[in-house]
Motif scaffolding. Structure first.
Motif, mmCIF file in Angstrom:
data_model
loop_
_atom_site.group_PDB
_atom_site.id
_atom_site.type_symbol
_atom_site.label_atom_id
_atom_site.label_comp_id
_atom_site.label_asym_id
_atom_site.label_seq_id
_atom_site.Cartn_x
_atom_site.Cartn_y
_atom_site.Cartn_z
ATOM 1 N N SER A 8 0.821 -1.229 0.000
ATOM 2 C CA SER A 8 0.000 0.000 0.000
ATOM 3 C C SER A 8 0.843 1.263 0.000
ATOM 4 N N ARG A 9 0.131 2.388 0.154
ATOM 5 C CA ARG A 9 0.797 3.680 0.037
ATOM 6 C C ARG A 9 0.372 4.612 1.149
ATOM 7 N N GLY A 10 1.091 5.691 1.257
ATOM 8 C CA GLY A 10 0.715 6.763 2.180
ATOM 9 C C GLY A 10 0.666 6.272 3.608
ATOM 10 N N ASP A 11 -0.305 6.795 4.378
ATOM 11 C CA ASP A 11 -0.300 6.463 5.794
ATOM 12 C C ASP A 11 -0.877 5.087 6.081
ATOM 13 N N VAL A 12 -1.242 4.342 5.035
ATOM 14 C CA VAL A 12 -1.648 2.959 5.285
ATOM 15 C C VAL A 12 -0.585 1.972 4.805
ATOM 16 N N SER A 13 0.583 2.469 4.391
ATOM 17 C CA SER A 13 1.597 1.496 3.958
ATOM 18 C C SER A 13 2.095 0.697 5.150
ATOM 19 N N VAL A 14 2.305 -0.566 4.903
ATOM 20 C CA VAL A 14 2.758 -1.472 5.959
ATOM 21 C C VAL A 14 3.851 -2.384 5.423
ATOM 22 N N ILE A 15 4.750 -2.770 6.324
ATOM 23 C CA ILE A 15 5.739 -3.795 5.995
ATOM 24 C C ILE A 15 5.016 -5.142 6.013
ATOM 25 N N ARG A 16 5.206 -5.949 4.983
ATOM 26 C CA ARG A 16 4.574 -7.262 4.929
ATOM 27 C C ARG A 16 5.560 -8.278 4.376
ATOM 28 N N PRO A 17 5.411 -9.542 4.768
ATOM 29 C CA PRO A 17 6.274 -10.570 4.189
ATOM 30 C C PRO A 17 5.879 -10.845 2.748
ATOM 31 N N VAL A 18 6.850 -11.241 1.963
ATOM 32 C CA VAL A 18 6.579 -11.619 0.580
ATOM 33 C C VAL A 18 6.023 -13.041 0.613
ATOM 34 N N ALA A 19 4.950 -13.260 -0.155
ATOM 35 C CA ALA A 19 4.162 -14.481 0.018
ATOM 36 C C ALA A 19 4.989 -15.763 0.010
ATOM 37 N N ASP A 20 5.854 -15.933 -0.991
ATOM 38 C CA ASP A 20 6.505 -17.234 -1.108
ATOM 39 C C ASP A 20 7.907 -17.253 -0.503
ATOM 40 N N ARG A 21 8.249 -16.230 0.293
ATOM 41 C CA ARG A 21 9.591 -16.230 0.893
ATOM 42 C C ARG A 21 9.471 -15.991 2.393
ATOM 43 N N PRO A 22 9.122 -17.027 3.129
ATOM 44 C CA PRO A 22 8.875 -16.818 4.562
ATOM 45 C C PRO A 22 10.117 -16.312 5.295
ATOM 46 N N LEU A 23 9.899 -15.333 6.154
ATOM 47 C CA LEU A 23 11.003 -14.786 6.943
ATOM 48 C C LEU A 23 11.564 -15.850 7.882
#
Ligand code: SF4
Ligand code: SF4
Ligand code: SF4
Ligand code: SF4
Lengths: 476, 190
Positions: free
Chosen positions: A169-184
């Motif tokens: 997302s963008r602006g004040d709703v942007s969030v850090i998220r994991p990439v679907a097929d690359r689990p942290l």
């Protein structure tokens, strides 16, 4: 070498340096959130704004030096903008420092007190976001606290190369998220992002609400997880903050492990195994000397061991590669002439553990193989027949492969069924209870220090070897 | 550093002795008379159960005239649902000059507006100096001090720890002034 002026003082900068690097090299602090010496320059937090006379404000982290530049890092203009930037960054920040594990070592807190000091001037309600997002079994993400500096994503792209994190997302709703097929969770370096995060957005589950950081102090140590021997800080309670009525184990346990920057070995990183040293050192400990399973006084056990050594005609020793340089040296001096010694590998890779990579992790999962191998050869698959006494020092011994009929002297720190089978069993201290050095696979020697007292009954192997060679009192 | 001889400070109401005081025995007798008089009067009132006796038999008996702002026993305030207001931030424990507060924090992700709470909260009354700094330091109005003193005379210092449940319940007080917003999108870790 371009000469530049910072706050009216002349400094020699190096060509190609940024203003930020030049200022830090000159000992002038410029605050930063997103900049990190080991990561690429993102320039998104704007905290490092400085004024260049004649050119106005610009970010120091992305501005190359040029001869004759006149930089001001603390002009009224710069201060006003820093205040504004901090107001902007905290626009939607929850400021829930009371329940945030970063509090006390948080850049945002520190800069707020140093450069802003004012409550939020915004009248708008804060944007709420996910409070606990499960990034992996080790890390929780608090999107409300995140200031989107992108250190964590850059780390996974540039250092650990797992590419596990991105921004959604963008602006004040942007969030850090994991990439679907690359689990942290598959990134063996993931916990570094917890240290990297300038705020408390990334929280280690191990450390979650365990204690407050100002109750802790670090002791420099070396990670024994592999032959790299990364320098680490082992954090434990300060003596003045020892608890009196809560579980006293808190006073003697590892609260967390963080990297100790060491350019010769690990830089500023360590792998997740290094964070889990408590799992190694806080297993149940052996504290009683035993003769064939029955507890005896230390003197009796030592006496019996000396008897066995004196009577043996072909004694053999399996030396621990978790022993420090000092312990190996003590063994060599005291018993090296008596025993035919081989190096034993105390620890082998666990299933699922990363074997080796280019960054830090080494295939040899022992800290001091280099020093041990400098003295002795690796143990052969079949130990020589005719051996009538074996001294086993440390874990990882295949007792079934020992020569039949040989007597056994066993030195171990942890409770194990084999302790009771030895003719003589002697309990030893672990790394967090003594000082010493390890030599890593590159030959770099790093030192570790005692964090805790030895449990009563456990002894340093160094003292044991000396008293096995010559009767002398040893103290527990 | 040169050491100055100590000079005693003179006060405006410095006592002076005349010949009567110098004679000693008469003034000493008068002093004993005052003490004895108070003692006997107090004793008489107490024996006969009259009002105005100065002595109370603590702890069975307690004075009723503590000042309302007296700093006595601590209480932990409750949220509207009775759970502790405390967020286990350890500000009180950190500021406490006697270092007599110990807190074990716990995590409850299902309680989105109050995810960190004290699993244990202990105060050692054998060391508390009743300074009230813990109350001042608390950002959540979670700890207050009531005028009543803790009822803890005893022979064993180690038994003077009072725990969370007692601090919460002995004189429950609610702090309903603070509304708890429920975070949008917040919930248990996914
Ligand atoms: S990240 Fe820093 S400022 Fe934000 S809540 Fe945590 S300690 Fe406070
Ligand atoms: S989680 Fe932390 S490191 Fe990652 S972008 Fe947010 S503030 Fe930066
Ligand atoms: S009143 Fe003072 S001494 Fe007692 S618990 Fe509070 S801060 Fe500590
Ligand atoms: S009583 Fe107040 S200051 Fe103490 S831990 Fe709880 S919330 Fe923090």
């Amino acid at each position: 070498m371009p000469e530049i002026l910072i706050n009216g003082q002349k400094f020699e900068a190096e060509a190609g340096q940024t203003v930020l690097e030049a200022a830090r090299a000159a000992g002038i602090f410029v605050p930063t959130f997103c900049w990190h010496p080991q990561l690429s320059t993102a320039g998104n937090c704007r905290m490092c704004l400085v004024e260049v006379e004649g050119r106005g404000l610009d970010i120091a982290c992305n501005m190359p030096v040029s001869a004759g530049m006149r930089v001001l890092t603390d002009s009224p203009e710069v201060r006003a903008h820093r205040r504004a930037i901090l107001q902007f960054i905290t626009l939607n920040h929850p400021v829930d420092c009371g329940i945030c594990d970063k509090a006390g070592e948080c850049s945002l807190q520190d800069y707020h007190y140093a450069y802003n000091g004012e409550a939020s001037i915004s009248a708008e309600p804060k944007v709420r976001s996910t409070k606990y997002y499960n990034l992996s079994s080790r890390i929780l993400l608090d999107n409300e606290r995140c200031i989107l500096c992108l250190r964590c994503t850059r780390f996974t792209h540039e250092i650990s190369k797992s590419m596990a994190l991105g921004v959604e997302s963008r602006g004040d709703v942007s969030v850090i998220r994991p990439v679907a097929d690359r689990p942290l969770g598959d990134d063996p370096y993931s916990d570094n992002i917890v240290d990297l995060c300038p705020v408390g957005a990334l929280q280690s589950r191990q450390f979650l609400h365990k204690t407050r950081v100002w109750y802790l102090e670090p002791t420099p140590s070396v990670c024994p997880g592999c032959a790299r021997g990364c320098s680490v800080n082992i954090w434990h309670r300060k003596p003045e903050w020892h608890v009196k009525t809560l579980d006293p184990a808190q006073n003697q346990s590892i609260a967390r492990v963080t990297p100790l920057e060491n350019p010769a070995v690990n830089g500023p990183w360590i792998c997740n195994k290094g964070r889990d040293l408590a799992r190694i050192f806080e297993r149940r400990r052996a504290t009683e000397p035993m003769l064939q399973g029955s507890p005896v006084a230390l003197e009796t056990a030592l006496e019996r061991a000396r008897e066995l050594i004196g009577a043996a005609r072909h004694p053999l020793a399996l030396v621990s590669n978790w022993g420090s340089n000092e312990e190996l040296d003590a063994f060599q001096r005291s018993l090296g002439a008596v025993f035919t010694a081989y190096v034993k590998s105390d620890s082998v890779p666990q299933p699922g553990e990363r074997l080796e990579d280019e960054l830090l992790i080494r295939a040899d999962k022992n800290p001091n193989s280099a020093a041990a191998r400098a003295l002795y050869a690796d143990a052969p698959a079949r130990l020589p027949e005719g051996t009538d006494l074996v001294l086993v020092w440390g874990e990882g011994c295949d007792f079934g492969a020992l020569p039949r009929g040989a007597r056994l002297i066993f030195l171990n720190a942890y409770l194990a069924p084999e302790n009771g089978h030895a003719d003589v069993f002697l309990p030893t201290s672990v790394q967090t209870e003594r000082d010493g050095h390890y030599t890593n696979f590159q030959g770099v020697i790093s030192g570790f220090h005692a964090c805790f007292a030895k449990p009563s009954g456990a002894l340093d192997a160094e003292a044991l070897f000396r008293s096995l060679a010559a009767p002398a009192r040893v103290h527990a | 550093m040169s050491k100055q001889p100590h000079v005693r400070r003179r006060y405006w109401n410095e006592p002076s002795m005349g010949w009567w005081e110098r004679a000693y025995v008469f003034e000493v007798g008068r002093g004993l008379g005052i003490t004895g008089g108070v003692f006997l009067r107090n004793m008489w009132k107490w024996i006969t159960g009259r009002k105005g006796a100065l002595t109370t038999y603590y702890p069975e008996e307690k004075r009723a005239d503590y000042a309302p702002a007296n700093r006595g026993k601590h209480l932990l305030t409750q949220r509207p649902d009775g759970r502790p207001q405390c967020v286990a931030c350890n500000m009180c424990a950190t500021v406490c000059p006697a270092q007599c507060i110990e807190i074990d924090a716990a995590f409850d992700p299902d309680d989105a507006s109050h995810p960190k709470y004290p699993a244990r909260f202990e105060i050692d009354y054998s060391r508390c100096v009743f300074c009230g700094l813990c109350v001042e330091a608390c950002p959540e109005d979670a700890i207050r001090m009531a005028p009543e003193t803790p009822d803890l005379p005893g022979f064993d210092r180690d038994r003077m720890w009072v725990g969370r449940d007692e601090l919460l319940s002995w004189n429950p007080q609610r702090d309903v002034a603070k509304p708890y917003p429920v975070a949008r999108d917040a919930g248990p870790p996914r």
